[in-house]
Scaffold this motif. Structure first.
Motif, short mmCIF file in Angstrom:
data_model
loop_
_atom_site.label_atom_id
_atom_site.label_comp_id
_atom_site.label_asym_id
_atom_site.label_seq_id
_atom_site.Cartn_x
_atom_site.Cartn_y
_atom_site.Cartn_z
N ALA A 93 -2.99 -44.31 -18.25
CA ALA A 93 -3.90 -43.96 -17.53
C ALA A 93 -3.43 -44.18 -15.80
CB ALA A 93 -5.34 -44.86 -17.41
N TYR A 94 -3.77 -43.11 -14.94
CA TYR A 94 -3.20 -43.31 -13.54
C TYR A 94 -4.36 -42.74 -12.75
CZ TYR A 94 1.57 -43.33 -15.93
OH TYR A 94 2.48 -43.79 -16.56
N TYR A 95 -4.15 -43.37 -11.53
CA TYR A 95 -5.18 -43.02 -10.46
C TYR A 95 -4.18 -42.33 -9.43
CZ TYR A 95 -8.50 -43.27 -6.42
OH TYR A 95 -9.28 -42.60 -5.62
N VAL A 96 -4.71 -41.13 -8.92
CA VAL A 96 -3.93 -40.28 -8.17
C VAL A 96 -4.38 -39.87 -6.83
CG1 VAL A 96 -2.82 -37.93 -7.89
CG2 VAL A 96 -3.15 -38.85 -10.22
N HIS A 97 -4.11 -40.39 -5.97
CA HIS A 97 -4.62 -40.30 -4.47
C HIS A 97 -3.98 -39.31 -3.73
CE1 HIS A 97 -6.54 -41.60 -0.79
NE2 HIS A 97 -5.43 -41.96 -0.29
N ILE A 98 -4.98 -38.35 -2.92
CA ILE A 98 -4.45 -37.17 -2.20
C ILE A 98 -4.41 -37.59 -0.84
CG2 ILE A 98 -4.46 -34.75 -2.15
CD1 ILE A 98 -5.78 -34.73 -4.99
N ARG A 99 -3.61 -37.16 -0.13
CA ARG A 99 -3.91 -37.14 1.31
C ARG A 99 -3.29 -35.82 1.95
NH1 ARG A 99 -3.25 -40.58 5.88
NH2 ARG A 99 -1.72 -39.88 7.26
N GLU A 100 -3.97 -35.30 3.03
CA GLU A 100 -3.77 -34.20 3.48
C GLU A 100 -4.08 -34.33 5.05
OE1 GLU A 100 -5.48 -29.55 3.01
OE2 GLU A 100 -6.85 -31.17 3.07
N GLU A 101 -2.86 -34.44 5.68
CA GLU A 101 -2.89 -34.34 7.23
C GLU A 101 -3.12 -33.01 7.58
OE1 GLU A 101 -0.09 -36.45 9.58
OE2 GLU A 101 0.29 -37.85 7.81
N PRO A 102 -3.71 -32.64 9.03
CA PRO A 102 -3.77 -31.27 9.27
C PRO A 102 -2.49 -30.48 9.25
CG PRO A 102 -4.98 -33.02 10.75
CD PRO A 102 -4.11 -33.79 9.74
N MET A 103 -2.47 -29.46 9.06
CA MET A 103 -1.46 -28.52 9.15
C MET A 103 -0.09 -28.98 8.33
SD MET A 103 -2.39 -26.25 11.54
CE MET A 103 -1.01 -25.34 12.01
N ASP A 104 -0.40 -29.75 7.27
CA ASP A 104 0.77 -30.27 6.18
C ASP A 104 0.30 -30.14 4.93
OD1 ASP A 104 2.95 -31.51 5.88
OD2 ASP A 104 2.50 -33.40 6.75
N SER A 105 1.07 -30.32 4.06
CA SER A 105 0.95 -30.04 2.53
C SER A 105 0.33 -31.36 1.90
CB SER A 105 2.03 -29.71 1.99
OG SER A 105 3.08 -30.66 1.96
N TYR A 106 -0.10 -31.16 0.70
CA TYR A 106 -0.66 -32.41 0.27
C TYR A 106 0.32 -33.48 -0.10
CZ TYR A 106 -4.57 -28.99 -1.05
OH TYR A 106 -5.48 -28.42 -0.92
N GLU A 107 0.03 -34.69 0.05
CA GLU A 107 0.72 -35.78 -0.52
C GLU A 107 0.22 -36.54 -1.54
OE1 GLU A 107 1.80 -38.31 2.77
OE2 GLU A 107 1.91 -36.66 4.29
N PHE A 108 0.65 -37.09 -2.58
CA PHE A 108 0.11 -37.86 -3.77
C PHE A 108 1.01 -38.99 -3.96
CE2 PHE A 108 -0.01 -33.07 -4.78
CZ PHE A 108 -1.33 -33.14 -5.01
N TRP A 109 0.09 -40.10 -4.25
CA TRP A 109 0.60 -41.07 -4.95
C TRP A 109 -0.22 -41.63 -6.22
CZ3 TRP A 109 -2.73 -45.09 -5.28
CH2 TRP A 109 -3.62 -45.33 -4.14
N PHE A 110 0.76 -42.56 -6.91
CA PHE A 110 0.07 -42.79 -8.08
C PHE A 110 -0.05 -44.32 -8.40
CE2 PHE A 110 2.19 -38.64 -8.55
CZ PHE A 110 1.33 -38.16 -9.20
N LYS A 111 -1.17 -44.55 -9.04
CA LYS A 111 -1.31 -46.09 -9.47
C LYS A 111 -1.67 -46.33 -10.96
CE LYS A 111 -3.68 -50.25 -8.66
NZ LYS A 111 -2.95 -51.26 -7.85
N LYS A 112 -0.70 -46.85 -11.61
CA LYS A 112 -0.93 -46.87 -13.24
C LYS A 112 -2.08 -48.08 -13.41
CE LYS A 112 1.32 -47.76 -17.52
NZ LYS A 112 2.71 -47.55 -18.07
N ILE A 113 -2.86 -47.76 -14.29
CA ILE A 113 -4.06 -48.51 -14.54
C ILE A 113 -3.86 -48.93 -16.14
CG2 ILE A 113 -6.41 -48.59 -14.98
CD1 ILE A 113 -6.57 -46.08 -12.99
N ARG A 114 -3.97 -50.39 -16.31
CA ARG A 114 -3.97 -50.96 -17.51
C ARG A 114 -5.28 -50.86 -18.49
NH1 ARG A 114 0.70 -55.02 -18.37
NH2 ARG A 114 -0.80 -55.39 -19.94
N ILE A 115 -5.34 -49.99 -19.66
CA ILE A 115 -6.52 -49.74 -20.28
C ILE A 115 -6.71 -51.23 -21.11
CG2 ILE A 115 -7.63 -48.39 -21.97
CD1 ILE A 115 -7.28 -47.12 -19.08
N ASN A 116 -5.73 -51.87 -21.68
CA ASN A 116 -5.92 -52.75 -22.75
C ASN A 116 -6.40 -53.85 -21.89
OD1 ASN A 116 -3.49 -53.38 -21.42
ND2 ASN A 116 -2.50 -53.59 -23.28
#
Length: 187
Positions: A164-187
Motif C-alpha cells: 500500500a502506498y500514499y501518493v501525494h500530488i503537488r501542482e504549482e501554478p504553471m507547472d506540471s504535477y509532482e508526486f511523492w510516495f509513502k509506503k504504508i505497512r498493512i500488517n
C-alpha cells in the motif's frame, strides 16, 4: 528582469517615503503601506514555492478488524499551499484479487475535473516509482489534514502480501504535477 524592476520600484518608494516624512506623514504612510503589501505578497509566493510537505510529514495508522482494514492518516506538518485537491491510496494485492467495500472521503467536485488526465499522470508516476507486475488499485481521497480509508480483503489473503502506498500530488501554478510516495505497512 521583472524582479529587478519590482525591487527598484520598492526601493524608490522607500526612499520617497523617507524624504516625504517631514513634510507629510500621511503621504509617507500612504507610500509605505503598499510597499509592505508588495513585500508580503512576494514573501508569501516565495515561501509557498519553497515549502513542500515530505513523506515523513504524514503519519498513517492501520487498524484491522477481521478482514476490514482502516487506514487513518494525519499530517504532522502543515500541508503545502500548492497541494492538489486529491491524493491517492494505491494498493497492490496478490493475484489482482478484488478489494471490496471501499469507503473514503472524496473531493466533492472530483467528477468535474480532468480525471482521466490526472489518473493517467498518477499511473505513469506510479509505474516509474513502483515496479510491480500486479495491477494497482487506485483510490482517490480528498487532501485534508485528516483522512480515513477503509476496505475489505478476501479471507484467503495474507496482509503481509499487500503493498500500500500514499501518493501525494503537488501542482504549482504553471507547472506540471509532482508526486511523492509513502509506503504504508498493512500488517
Amino acid at each position: 528582469m521583472s524582479l529587478i524592476l519590482v525591487m527598484l520600484i520598492v526601493f524608490g518608494l522607500l526612499v520617497l517615503a523617507v524624504k516625504v516624512w517631514k513634510k507629510s506623514k500621511i503621504l509617507s504612510f500612504g507610500l509605505t503601506v503598499p510597499l509592505f503589501l508588495v513585500l508580503f505578497f512576494i514573501g508569501f509566493v516565495v515561501y509557498n514555492s519553497w515549502y513542500h510537505t515530505a513523506p515523513d510529514s504524514l503519519k498513517v495508522t492501520v487498524q484491522k478488524e477481521k478482514q476490514r482494514f482502516t487506514l487513518s492518516g494525519v499530517w504532522v506538518k502543515p500541508l503545502d499551499a500548492y497541494r492538489f485537491v486529491t491524493d491517492y491510496i494505491v494498493l497492490y494485492v496478490p493475484n489482482n484479487t478484488e478489494v471490496s467495500n471501499v469507503k473514503r472521503n472524496r473531493y466533492k467536485n472530483y467528477n468535474e475535473m480532468d480525471v482521466e488526465g490526472l489518473e493517467a499522470a498518477a499511473q505513469n508516476s506510479i509505474k516509474d516509482e513502483i515496479s510491480s507486475e500486479l495491477q494497482p488499485y487506485i483510490f482517490d481521497i480528498e487532501t485534508t489534514k485528516d483522512f480515513t480509508v477503509s476496505f475489505d480483503l478476501p479471507e484467503n489473503l495474507n496482509p503481509k502480501d499487500i503493498k500500500a502506498y500514499y501518493v501525494h500530488i503537488r501542482e504549482e501554478p504553471m507547472d506540471s504535477y509532482e508526486f511523492w510516495f509513502k509506503k504504508i505497512r498493512i500488517n
